[in-house]
Design a protein around this motif. Sequence first.
Motif, mmCIF file in Angstrom:
data_model
loop_
_atom_site.group_PDB
_atom_site.id
_atom_site.type_symbol
_atom_site.label_atom_id
_atom_site.label_comp_id
_atom_site.label_asym_id
_atom_site.label_seq_id
_atom_site.Cartn_x
_atom_site.Cartn_y
_atom_site.Cartn_z
ATOM 1 N N ARG A 34 0.672 -1.165 0.028
ATOM 2 C CA ARG A 34 -0.099 0.087 0.141
ATOM 3 C C ARG A 34 0.808 1.465 0.100
ATOM 4 O O ARG A 34 2.088 1.311 0.257
ATOM 5 C CB ARG A 34 -0.888 -0.081 1.294
ATOM 6 N N ARG A 35 0.334 2.317 -0.337
ATOM 7 C CA ARG A 35 0.869 3.713 -0.412
ATOM 8 C C ARG A 35 1.554 3.940 1.085
ATOM 9 O O ARG A 35 0.832 3.614 2.063
ATOM 10 C CB ARG A 35 -0.088 4.859 -0.575
ATOM 11 N N GLY A 36 2.670 4.434 1.059
ATOM 12 C CA GLY A 36 3.404 4.532 2.375
ATOM 13 C C GLY A 36 3.999 3.461 3.131
ATOM 14 O O GLY A 36 4.500 3.716 4.072
ATOM 15 N N GLU A 37 3.670 2.426 2.404
ATOM 16 C CA GLU A 37 4.091 1.187 3.315
ATOM 17 C C GLU A 37 5.637 0.595 2.796
ATOM 18 O O GLU A 37 5.943 0.886 1.674
ATOM 19 C CB GLU A 37 3.127 0.123 2.854
ATOM 20 N N THR A 38 6.318 -0.196 3.716
ATOM 21 C CA THR A 38 7.619 -0.655 3.451
ATOM 22 C C THR A 38 7.576 -2.112 3.557
ATOM 23 O O THR A 38 7.107 -2.806 4.700
ATOM 24 C CB THR A 38 8.838 -0.199 4.271
ATOM 25 N N LEU A 39 7.586 -2.683 2.385
ATOM 26 C CA LEU A 39 7.450 -4.274 2.264
ATOM 27 C C LEU A 39 9.061 -4.971 2.282
ATOM 28 O O LEU A 39 9.661 -4.587 1.405
ATOM 29 C CB LEU A 39 6.663 -4.825 1.381
ATOM 30 N N ALA A 40 9.408 -5.535 3.256
ATOM 31 C CA ALA A 40 10.779 -6.288 3.274
ATOM 32 C C ALA A 40 10.765 -7.660 2.433
ATOM 33 O O ALA A 40 9.590 -8.230 2.841
ATOM 34 C CB ALA A 40 11.536 -6.290 4.590
ATOM 35 N N VAL A 41 11.296 -7.737 1.552
ATOM 36 C CA VAL A 41 11.523 -9.403 0.776
ATOM 37 C C VAL A 41 12.881 -9.586 1.411
ATOM 38 O O VAL A 41 14.196 -8.989 0.999
ATOM 39 C CB VAL A 41 11.497 -9.176 -0.570
ATOM 40 N N VAL A 42 12.899 -11.019 2.212
ATOM 41 C CA VAL A 42 14.030 -11.176 2.864
ATOM 42 C C VAL A 42 14.450 -12.740 2.463
ATOM 43 O O VAL A 42 13.300 -13.436 2.397
ATOM 44 C CB VAL A 42 14.201 -11.043 4.258
ATOM 45 N N LYS A 208 5.476 9.814 0.838
ATOM 46 C CA LYS A 208 4.549 8.894 0.944
ATOM 47 C C LYS A 208 4.650 7.866 -0.365
ATOM 48 O O LYS A 208 3.529 7.614 -0.630
ATOM 49 C CB LYS A 208 3.264 9.666 0.919
ATOM 50 N N MET A 209 5.792 7.446 -0.400
ATOM 51 C CA MET A 209 6.023 6.368 -1.328
ATOM 52 C C MET A 209 5.790 5.068 -0.764
ATOM 53 O O MET A 209 6.039 4.772 0.354
ATOM 54 C CB MET A 209 7.364 6.254 -2.114
ATOM 55 N N ALA A 210 5.571 3.956 -1.680
ATOM 56 C CA ALA A 210 5.679 2.607 -1.400
ATOM 57 C C ALA A 210 7.066 2.260 -1.468
ATOM 58 O O ALA A 210 7.520 2.682 -2.354
ATOM 59 C CB ALA A 210 4.722 1.786 -2.106
ATOM 60 N N MET A 211 7.503 1.393 -0.558
ATOM 61 C CA MET A 211 8.907 0.696 -1.022
ATOM 62 C C MET A 211 8.932 -0.657 -0.582
ATOM 63 O O MET A 211 8.434 -1.208 0.430
ATOM 64 C CB MET A 211 9.793 1.497 0.129
ATOM 65 N N VAL A 212 9.764 -1.222 -1.533
ATOM 66 C CA VAL A 212 10.056 -2.840 -1.239
ATOM 67 C C VAL A 212 11.562 -2.532 -1.173
ATOM 68 O O VAL A 212 12.286 -2.213 -1.459
ATOM 69 C CB VAL A 212 9.824 -3.396 -2.730
ATOM 70 N N LEU A 213 11.757 -3.211 0.296
ATOM 71 C CA LEU A 213 13.237 -3.394 0.601
ATOM 72 C C LEU A 213 13.665 -4.785 0.553
ATOM 73 O O LEU A 213 13.276 -5.638 1.415
ATOM 74 C CB LEU A 213 13.214 -2.796 2.077
#
Length: 333
Positions: A34-42, A208-213
């Motif tokens: 979602r907007r503003g959320e950070t999702l980590a892919v580990v 307010k970006m979404a981010m994939v970390l």
Amino acid sequence: MPAQTVLDVRNLTVDLLTGHGAVRPVDGVSYSIRRGETLAVVGESGSGKTVMNFAPLGLMPIGVKADVSGSVVFDGTELVGASEDKIRRLRGKSTGFIFQDPMSALNPARRVGRQIAEMAEFHLGMSATAAEARALDLLKLVDISDPAARLRQYPHELSGGLRQRVMIAIAIAAEPKLLIADEPTTALDVTVQAQILRLLKNIQSKLKMAMVLITHDMGVVAGSADRVVVMYAGRNAETGPVEKVLVSPHHPYTMGLIDAIPRREDAIGAPFRGLPGVPPMLAAPIVGCAFEPRCVHSVQSCKSHRPKLVETLDPSVFAACPVINDHLLERVS
Ligand SMILES: Nc1ncnc2c1ncn2[C@@H]1O[C@H](COP(=O)(O)OP(=O)(O)O)[C@@H](O)[C@H]1O
Ligand SMILES: [Mg+2]
């Protein structure tokens, strides 16, 4: 799909056709951001993190053909099956990228100010003068001191940490809705790593970006992400809110990654804390649970049954380990 969803990935599968035959590094993965959320892919190296994020955007190394199936809806547009042209237009403007090695992503022959300004000219249609001013603002935003002087420098004149800040400035120059950061701190010194992560979080909340970390380090996940997708051998082993997954993991692989986080009390020169064994080779078919050969909780059925990702006792956490799940269910019943 909720209005705030920036990226919605359903049953994503990627087959790579290389000179050495076909492999499936991503095998039926689903997640959304979602907007503003950070999702980590580990996950460890080779678990499919990079391919999963870049193949749908048409970003694969030259000579590798990626066959993408499932559904990847980015900002309302389906990418799977879309024309290359459509994907290219979306990719540059609406998504920003940060890679492990800023030196290879920057053009060594051009001043950093020009490289940032080009993004603003190309994607926002700014004049050269306006884009120069924007480049200066962006260097301030990524906390680079003496930004006017830095604009005129070449990448090799900057430290690793400064180069990564320049990469971040380039990535956000066109005000993307989604920032994909692929191991953004892996090549940096430990002290610089923390600064860059803090900067990314700061900028993300400002814009307010979404981010994939993307990271192999569960320690990075702990302080930086809202939700986490744990990848093993191209599948999602576990997913849920970071604070829940880190405190009560439901998959032995997640437990192993958490154990591998270096701790303050580790003596200098102490043996490396890590998971024993290595991930499976993808060229051979996987029967049963891919993690079984390395798992201390494995039972006979793990050798023959490929586990599915299912809801755990906590409905916000999904995991693909029936052994742990059944054990926890028994304890409460
Ligand atoms: N350029 C490539 N050529 C051939 N196979 C590749 C290539 N890139 C990735 N793969 C395959 O995809 C798997 C996952 O790779 P990748 O997504 O880069 O993993 P990660 O980012 O988690 O380290 C690799 O283990 C390998 O089998
Ligand atoms: Mg990778």
